[in-house]
Design an enzyme around this catalytic site. Structure first.
Site, PDB file in Angstrom:
ATOM      1  CB  SER A 123       8.530   3.097  -0.367  1.00  0.00           C
ATOM      2  OG  SER A 123       8.281   1.774  -0.012  1.00  0.00           O
ATOM      3  CG  ASP A 151      -2.468  14.092  -4.073  1.00  0.00           C
ATOM      4  OD1 ASP A 151      -2.916  14.221  -2.909  1.00  0.00           O
ATOM      5  OD2 ASP A 151      -1.289  14.350  -4.378  1.00  0.00           O
ATOM      6  CE  LYS A 169      13.169   4.049   0.664  1.00  0.00           C
ATOM      7  NZ  LYS A 169      12.879   4.195  -0.783  1.00  0.00           N
TER       8      LYS A 169
END
Length: 429
Positions: free
Chosen positions: A315, A326, A340
């Site tokens: 999470s 990214d 998750k």
């Protein structure tokens, strides 16, 4: 969609001993709700209204949600306990283990303890949507569960002599909890093995951030271990980074292994310490409304960085790791993360009970939906079951830890490459 600083939680289904509890956004209940005030039906309708207003899936998993309301409000309830059973039954068609009802005792015991302590065995668990198995996401570092050898992905099959088959996650949590110094036996399935662990329940003091300056031939390394995204994790992280900066750390290893998540705003605040621009995460609610959290020129360091992740990184850990990966701020080393990608809001109800409801999914900056998929590291270093069982606190992040060794090698290469680039630039100038 507006992301509230204290309205969203990104954690696994249940933390045995404590959990994250946040006040939900203001809800506008229908007039009919007022008709049930001071009766058990109030609880049923209040839960229905929260789901109707906020639940991430506007089809309610293909369920006629208005028909559900009529069905359960036609019943008569002689006690709140009967209403609680009805509410749990009402939520079953959603088939969402993260949307769950907590009776007052469960709700109280799962609230954040502002002193940073919890009472229990120290594991975070989830319930598989299809198999309904109760699975360990991560034991808390140094907790009784960690000390006896409970591992991520262990499937809990019994609590003492009670089978977990057919039980929901709240019932299992209720069985595991108990007074300090009392014992509970957990039987787990690990691969083809059945193992039993007797664990003494304890009061556990939580420290979200641990840091250390580690000398090396290419310059000092700042090692930071983040174990959970609690309300004070960002402040502790800022202190740790600044201390390591004063020691002139040439690069950083951020260890998110076995970090089961926590608060959304905490992960965003920490991401901003490492990057000065770009998207951190976007959330999408059932109406398709997208909101983005971004960084804004507040980073504390631009030194090279490597992040350690594994199957226990879930999470909020995945948000931070995904954001820095990214945005090309860090590379990831270790094993695939838990997967998750859903956001919950926790609502206190009128009678002292509570409801956790999935209100959105989140995407990494590049648009990746990692729910049930996880994040693949840039450099995969898998540990065998034997290595995982032998990985003690003393061996964690040492030369006996293959994942850490790989992360350190990569970081030192990056430090050398950066120093070389800076020398070339200076020579050109």
């Amino acid at each position: 969609m507006v992301i509230s600083k204290r309205g969203l939680v990104l954690g696994a289904t249940a933390l045995v001993g404590a959990s994250v509890v946040l006040t939900g956004a203001g809800l506008h209940f229908s007039k009919s709700w007022a008709l049930f005030k001071e009766s058990p039906k109030e609880i049923v309708d209040e839960v229905w209204q929260v789901i109707n207003h906020d639940y991430v899936d506007g089809t309610f998993n293909g369920t006629d949600w208005r028909a559900v309301r009529n069905k359960y409000l036609k019943r008569n309830y002689s006690s709140n306990k009967e209403a609680y059973e009805a509410v749990r039954e009402m939520l079953e068609p959603l088939e969402d283990p993260y949307t769950r009802f907590l009776d007052p005792e469960q709700f109280k015991s799962m609230q954040i303890d502002t002193s940073g302590e919890l009472t229990g065995v120290g594991i975070q668990i989830t319930q598989d949507e299809k198999s309904k198995e109760i699975t360990v996401i991560s034991p808390i570092e140094g907790s009784p569960a960690s000390q006896v050898g409970i591992l991520p992905k262990d499937v809990i099959t019994k609590v003492d002599t009670t089978s977990t088959e057919g039980l929901d996650i709240n019932e299992v949590v209720g069985l595991i909890r108990g007074p300090v110094d009392s014992e509970v036996m957990l039987t787990v399935k690990r691969g083809d093995e059945q193992l039993s662990f007797t664990i003494k329940r304890q009061r556990i003091e939580l420290h979200a951030v641990e840091s250390e300056y580690r000398p090396s031939a290419s310059g000092g390394i700042g090692y930071i271990r983040l174990t959970q995204f609690s309300s004070n994790a960002a402040a502790d992280m800022r202190i740790a980074i600044n201390k390591l900066k004063k020691k002139d750390a040439a690069g950083y290893i951020l260890d998110l292994r076995l970090n089961p998540g926590g608060l959304l705003y905490s992960s965003a605040e920490i991401a901003r310490m490492w990057m000065d621009k770009g998207t951190i995460v976007s959330t999408v609610n059932r109406r398709g409304e997208v909101d983005r959290l971004t960084a804004g020129r507040g980073k504390l360091t631009d030194k090279p960085m490597v992040i350690l992740v594994d199957g226990g990184s879930a999470s909020a850990s995945e948000i931070l790791a995904g954001a820095l990966q990214d945005n090309n701020r860090a590379v990831l080393v270790g094993d695939k993360t838990f997967g998750k990608g859903l956001v919950q809001s926790v609502h206190p109800l009128e009678d002292g009970s509570g409801l956790a409801v999935t209100i959105a999914k989140y995407l990494t900056p590049s648009g990746r939906d990692i729910n049930k998929k996880g994040i693949e590291p840039d450099y995969t270093v898998k540990l065998s079951e034997e290595q995982l069982e032998e990985r003690t606190r003393e061996k964690f992040a040492t030369s006996a830890d293959p994942q850490y060794v790989k992360a350190l090698d990569i970081l030192l290469e990056k430090i050398v490459a950066k120093d070389s680039t800076q020398l070339q630039s200076a020579a050109t100038d």
